[in-house]
Design a protein around this motif. Sequence first.
Motif, PDB file in Angstrom:
ATOM      1  N   ARG A 148       0.828  -1.156   0.056  1.00 51.06           N
ATOM      2  CA  ARG A 148       0.106   0.075   0.247  1.00 51.06           C
ATOM      3  C   ARG A 148       0.769   1.182   0.120  1.00 51.06           C
ATOM      4  NH1 ARG A 148      -5.785  -0.760  -0.003  1.00 51.06           N
ATOM      5  NH2 ARG A 148      -5.973  -2.845   0.595  1.00 51.06           N
ATOM      6  N   THR A 149       2.067   1.258   0.667  1.00 51.84           N
ATOM      7  CA  THR A 149       2.897   2.468   0.566  1.00 51.84           C
ATOM      8  C   THR A 149       4.197   1.862   0.305  1.00 51.84           C
ATOM      9  OG1 THR A 149       1.474   3.116   2.674  1.00 51.84           O
ATOM     10  CG2 THR A 149       3.606   4.221   2.064  1.00 51.84           C
TER      11      THR A 149
ATOM     12  N   GLY B 268       2.202   5.530   6.159  1.00 48.47           N
ATOM     13  CA  GLY B 268       1.165   4.692   5.510  1.00 48.47           C
ATOM     14  C   GLY B 268       1.117   3.299   5.737  1.00 48.47           C
ATOM     15  N   SER B 269       0.202   2.677   5.277  1.00 49.96           N
ATOM     16  CA  SER B 269       0.064   1.158   5.702  1.00 49.96           C
ATOM     17  C   SER B 269       1.406   0.461   4.897  1.00 49.96           C
ATOM     18  CB  SER B 269      -1.280   0.713   5.359  1.00 49.96           C
ATOM     19  OG  SER B 269      -1.475  -0.658   5.128  1.00 49.96           O
TER      20      SER B 269
END
Lengths: 420, 420
Positions: free
Chosen positions: B308-309, B325-326
Motif C-alpha cells: 500500500r505504501t 502509510g500502511s
Amino acid sequence: MSNHPRDPFPAGGNPDAHATGMPVVTVIGDGQLARMMQTAAIEMGQSVRLLAGSAGASAAQVAADVIIGDYTDLDALRGAAEGASVVTFDHEHVPARHLRALMDAGVNVQPGPDALAHAQDKLIMRERLRQLGAPVPPFTAVDSVDDATTFFDDVDSRVCLKARRGGYDGKGVWFPGTREELIRLVTELLGRGVPLMAEEKVRLDRELSAMVARTPSGRCAAWPVVESVQTAGVCTEAVAPAPDLPPALGERAGELAVKIAGDLGVTGVLAVELFLVHADSGGEARILVNELAMRPHNTGHWTQDGSRTSQFEQHIRAVLDLPLGSPEPVGGTTVMANVLGADTDPDQSLHDRMIEVWNRFPDAKIHLYGKDWRPGRKIGHVNLTSDPGLGGGVPELRRRARLAAHYLVHATWADGWISD
Amino acid sequence: MSNHPRDPFPAGGNPDAHATGMPVVTVIGDGQLARMMQTAAIEMGQSVRLLAGSAGASAAQVAADVIIGDYTDLDALRGAAEGASVVTFDHEHVPARHLRALMDAGVNVQPGPDALAHAQDKLIMRERLRQLGAPVPPFTAVDSVDDATTFFDDVDSRVCLKARRGGYDGKGVWFPGTREELIRLVTELLGRGVPLMAEEKVRLDRELSAMVARTPSGRCAAWPVVESVQTAGVCTEAVAPAPDLPPALGERAGELAVKIAGDLGVTGVLAVELFLVHADSGGEARILVNELAMRPHNTGHWTQDGSRTSQFEQHIRAVLDLPLGSPEPVGGTTVMANVLGADTDPDQSLHDRMIEVWNRFPDAKIHLYGKDWRPGRKIGHVNLTSDPGLGGGVPELRRRARLAAHYLVHATWADGWISD
C-alpha cells in the motif's frame, strides 16, 4: 566548483534529462496530467520533455526538461518536438493545422489530428459516432436560432446547448429552462462567434466512464468501467469498478470504448464518458456516449493506486507503441475523490491538512498537483482502495474518500470528527 | 518569447520547483534511491531538491531542482540545505562532522549522525547491537594480526573479514580460506590504513530483510519480512513476504527492526539485513543481524508495486514527520529481481528489450534508473506481483521475474523461449 545549480541547455532543453538515450517523449501541456505522466515515465526509465506555458505550472515544477512556450505557436511546438520519438498531449487544444505541419515535417504525433478532431469538436464527434452506430443522445447543429427552436420542440424542451469546441468541466454547457432563454443564449453566443450544437438533456441514472488505451499498432487494453459522479459539471468522485453494474452492460461499455478507439484511430488513453439512462418500463438500461477525451482522464486517476497499470504509465507505453500493461484492478474497489479548491482557502496549511487526513486515514493516497488554491480548481485527488478488513463496503469507502478530500480543502471534518 | 528553455536560478537552485510552498526535502545523493524518492514525493505534492555529483546522474536526470556539488564538501551541503525543511540521504557516506555542523546551524537532518554512525561503521553497529541484546554473530575488532589470528582460532577458522567503513554490495568483505591468507590480508589492509573487524562466517539457511520506517515523533511501521537472495554479495532477488517463514520468526524479526530503529534513533527507512541460521539438531532456526541501512533499500523495491505504501513514499513521509502509510501488501506475493549489467552490453537496445519482456510478461513492472551499462551495475529492477490466475505459485513468479531481469541485461531468454 563546490556548489552551483545545474547548467541550463541554451537552445533546446536539458540534454542531461535524456542521458540514457531512451526515446524522448514530448508532452504538450503543463497540467496535472502531464505531471503524472512524467512520474510514470521516470519509473520506467523513459525520458520526457515538456512544452509548458510557464515554469511554475504543475508539471513544469517537477520536470527536468522544460521548454517554455505557447502550444498555439508552431515554432514552439517544433522546438519541443525536435529529436522527440513521439509528441503527445495533456489536453486537446493544440490546433490541428499545427499538428499536421509537425507530421509533414516527420514528427510522430500520438494521438494524431484526425483522431483528436473528435475530442476537439463535439459536433464532429457526435456525427461520427452516429455514423459508427454508437449510441448518442439526439443532437443537432445549431447555426441559427431556428435550428435551436426546432430542436427545442423536437425534444419536448429538454435541451442541452453546448459550445462545439473548448468546453470542459461544465464550461461551455447550458441548460436553458425556457424557449425564451434558449433564444437569448443562442443569439448571444452565435453573435460572439461561438459554434454551437444542441442535444437532448438525458434523464440519466448515473454517469459511467469506459477507458481504454490503444497503441499505433492497434493493441488495446480496457480498464473496468467506472462510475463517475459529477457535481455542477465537474467530476468529484469515481468508483472503480462501477458498483452494481450489470455485467453485460459493463462489457458492452468496454467493447464500445475499444471500438471507438479503433474506428477513430485513437492512440494513447481514451476516456469515453457515458450516460447510463433510465430503463423504460419493461425495457433495460441503456448507455449513451456523452464525451470523449484522448488523454489520461480524471475518471482514470484511481488506476494509480487501484490497477496493475496506471493510466499514466499506460499512456506513455501506448504512445511509444510499447506493449500495454494489465488493466486489472489490484484491490476490490478503489474510490477517487477530487480535491477541489473551496470558496475560501483555510488558514491551516495544506501540509497540516495532510497530517490530519493521514492521522485519520493512513491509507489515503493523497496526490497533489502543486497548484495554488482557487475556488473550484482541481488541486489534487485522494484514492482509497478497499481493504479486506474494512467494514461497510463500498459506501464506507466512498464516505472516507469524500471526508478526506473535504478535509484537504476545508480543513474541517464534514462529519464533525475530532481527533484524539 | 516563443520557445526557450526554463531559466536556471543562478545561486540556489530552481525556485519554481518549490512554487507550492510545501516543505522542501533536500536529498543528498544522486543514485536510484534519490530518483525513486523523488517520484514518490512529486505524487504527494512534496517538493524535492537534490545535491548531486553530476547533472547526468540517475536522480539528477529527472529532478527539477538540482544542485551540483560534492557531499563531502560542507559548503555544498550548506547550500543544498538552505531553506530546506529536512535534509535526508540516499547513502550513508556523508561525514558525520558535516552533519553535526549543519545541525549546529539549525538544519533538520534525518536520520541524524548519531543514528547514521551505526550504518557507517560495522564495528560500532555490532557493539551497539550486542549491548542492546540484539542477536549478532560473534565478532571482534581487528587492530592487529594477532587480533585476527586469535579470532580465527576462536571460530574454528570460519572467519569473515570486513572493512569497518564504506563497504557495500560485497565490497569490503573477504572470506580468507586459511590462516596464512588471513594474515596476508590483514597485514595488507591495516598497512593501507583500512580499519577492520572480523566476524564468524555464519552457516546460513537464507537471508532475510526486515524493513521499518520511523518518524522523529517515534511512530513506526514495519513491512512484512522479505527473503533476499544475494549473489556474490549483491542482492539479486527479493520475495515479499518471505515464503515459508514460521510466523513467530517473522514477527520476531519485525519487532527486532522496530526495536533497533527506536533504540538507535533511526528516522526514515531502516533495513535490517538478517541471516536465518540453520537450526541445530533439536533446536529452532535463529536470526542474526548482518547489516543495517538507514535509507530505502534494495530489498524494499518490491513495495513500489506490492505494498500500500512504497518505501520511497514512506521515507519522505517519515523524514517530514508525517503520519506513516500502511505497509500491508496489496497482492499475494511480490518478487523483485535486480537488473544488473551483464559482462557485455547486448546490441539490442534497452528499449527493444523492454518490448520483448512486456510482450511475454505484460505485468512486469520495469523500473529503470537511467544508468549506463557497466558489468554488475544495478541499472534497474523488475517487480512481479502474484495474480490469482497464475498457476505455479511463488516459484513460478520467481522464475518469471528472473527471466524478465535476465532478458533486460542479456537480450536472451534464459529458458530458450522464442516469441511468436
